[in-house]
Design an enzyme around this catalytic site. Structure first.
Site, PDB file in Angstrom:
ATOM      1  N   ALA A 107       0.830  -1.205   0.000  1.00 31.70           N
ATOM      2  CA  ALA A 107       0.000   0.000   0.000  1.00 31.70           C
ATOM      3  C   ALA A 107       0.864   1.255   0.000  1.00 31.70           C
ATOM      4  O   ALA A 107       1.947   1.295   0.596  1.00 31.70           O
ATOM      5  CB  ALA A 107      -0.916  -0.003   1.218  1.00 31.70           C
TER       6      ALA A 107
ATOM      7  N   GLY B 160       1.277  -5.726   0.725  1.00 41.16           N
ATOM      8  CA  GLY B 160       0.378  -6.007  -0.386  1.00 41.16           C
ATOM      9  C   GLY B 160       1.090  -6.490  -1.631  1.00 41.16           C
ATOM     10  O   GLY B 160       0.507  -7.229  -2.435  1.00 41.16           O
TER      11      GLY B 160
ATOM     12  N   GLU C 213       1.406 -10.060  -1.076  1.00 47.22           N
ATOM     13  CA  GLU C 213       0.075 -10.660  -1.182  1.00 47.22           C
ATOM     14  C   GLU C 213      -0.356 -10.802  -2.644  1.00 47.22           C
ATOM     15  O   GLU C 213      -1.022 -11.770  -3.008  1.00 47.22           O
ATOM     16  CB  GLU C 213      -0.931  -9.831  -0.401  1.00 47.22           C
ATOM     17  CG  GLU C 213      -0.745  -9.960   1.105  1.00 47.22           C
ATOM     18  CD  GLU C 213      -1.710  -9.105   1.893  1.00 47.22           C
ATOM     19  OE1 GLU C 213      -2.564  -9.672   2.591  1.00 47.22           O
ATOM     20  OE2 GLU C 213      -1.611  -7.859   1.805  1.00 47.22           O
TER      21      GLU C 213
ATOM     22  N   GLU D  31       3.168  -6.490   7.868  1.00 43.49           N
ATOM     23  CA  GLU D  31       2.116  -5.610   8.388  1.00 43.49           C
ATOM     24  C   GLU D  31       2.080  -5.507   9.908  1.00 43.49           C
ATOM     25  O   GLU D  31       1.764  -4.440  10.456  1.00 43.49           O
ATOM     26  CB  GLU D  31       0.752  -6.079   7.876  1.00 43.49           C
ATOM     27  CG  GLU D  31       0.488  -5.778   6.408  1.00 43.49           C
ATOM     28  CD  GLU D  31       0.935  -6.875   5.472  1.00 43.49           C
ATOM     29  OE1 GLU D  31       0.496  -6.891   4.308  1.00 43.49           O
ATOM     30  OE2 GLU D  31       1.745  -7.738   5.901  1.00 43.49           O
TER      31      GLU D  31
END
Length: 259
Positions: free
Chosen positions: A64, A109, A112, A132
């Site tokens: 992010a 992310g 991910e 995170e």
């Protein structure tokens, strides 16, 4: 400038995250662009394999965009979290085989997104991790669910709860990546070569095999066997199956058309 670049090489589509100055971090604009590209690929019968990578030689994606995140309201943060999860699920459920070419940093992310692909190749000096918890949050775009399914619960717990950053050789040892390359450009070449191996096989068969595996893994064995049977039945009336039998009889390589 577009946040997503798309190139096509025969039956292979290469999707490149294109915010190199931000280490290819995901802002809302990029997520929307990526979602539109993915949905176009989903229905494109001329695309039989998809490679995802990052622009530049430093980063696949660092996750992010935290600079953008600081400016958002709580409602907008929730919107972004929902969007990124939705986009990665769209990647996960693409009918075509997908490959992540991890050409540099893959954190949060970014990692991910790589986990939502079927295969991952990484440059040797790539740094990766679901980091995170070090920011007071948890992976929210599939990381807590996809990572243990790939490498097992205990190792996934260790990596997520410690926010450990790891290297490509470790990822290879755990089965998280399929191959390791020496340079960022080489990892993309490795992905192309791997995609070419896939493309030698029937495109409908590839899609149905992927469907059977992914759907079957989320259920019990007997239900999985029923899913496999139904997926097999899809291949029976295809021209590709007939072509394979004729090619075998004629001692030549089959020419599959995805029909």
């Amino acid at each position: 400038m577009s946040c997503i670049l798309v190139e096509k090489f025969d039956f292979i589509s290469v999707i490149r995250l294109n915010r190199p100055d931000a280490l290819n971090a995901f802002n809302y604009e990029m997520l929307n662009e990526l979602q539109n590209v993915i949905e176009g690929i989903r229905i494109d019968k001329d695309i039989r394999a998809v490679i995802f990578t990052g622009a530049g030689e430093k980063s696949f994606s660092v996750g992010a965009d935290l600079k953008e995140r600081k400016t958002l309201s709580q409602e907008e943060v929730r919107r972004n979290i929902y969007k990124i999860g939705e986009v990665f699920t769209a990647i996960d459920t693409l009918p075509q085989p997908t490959i992540a070419a991890i050409n540099g940093f893959a954190f949060g992310g970014g990692m991910e997104m790589a986990l939502s692909c079927d295969f991952r190749f990484a440059v040797r000096d790539a740094k990766m991790g679901l980091t995170e918890t070090s920011l007071g949050i948890i992976p929210g775009a599939g990381g807590t669910q996809r990572l243990p399914r790939i490498i097992g619960e205990a190792k996934a717990l260790e990596l997520i709860l410690t926010a450990k950053r790891f290297i490509a050789e470790e990822a290879l040892e755990w089965g998280l990546v399929t191959g390791v390359s020496e340079k960022p450009l080489h990892v993309l070449d490795e992905c192309h070569a791997f995609a070419e191996l896939l493309l030698k096989n029937g495109p409908i068969a590839l899609q149905q095999a992927k469907f059977a595996i992914k759907q079957g893994m989320n259920t019990d064995l007997q239900t999985g066997l029923q899913i496999e049977r139904k997926a097999y039945e899809v291949t029976i009336p295809t021209k590709d199956r007939v072509e394979a039998l004729e090619a075998f009889a004629e001692k030549r390589a089959p020419v599959f058309k995805g029909e």
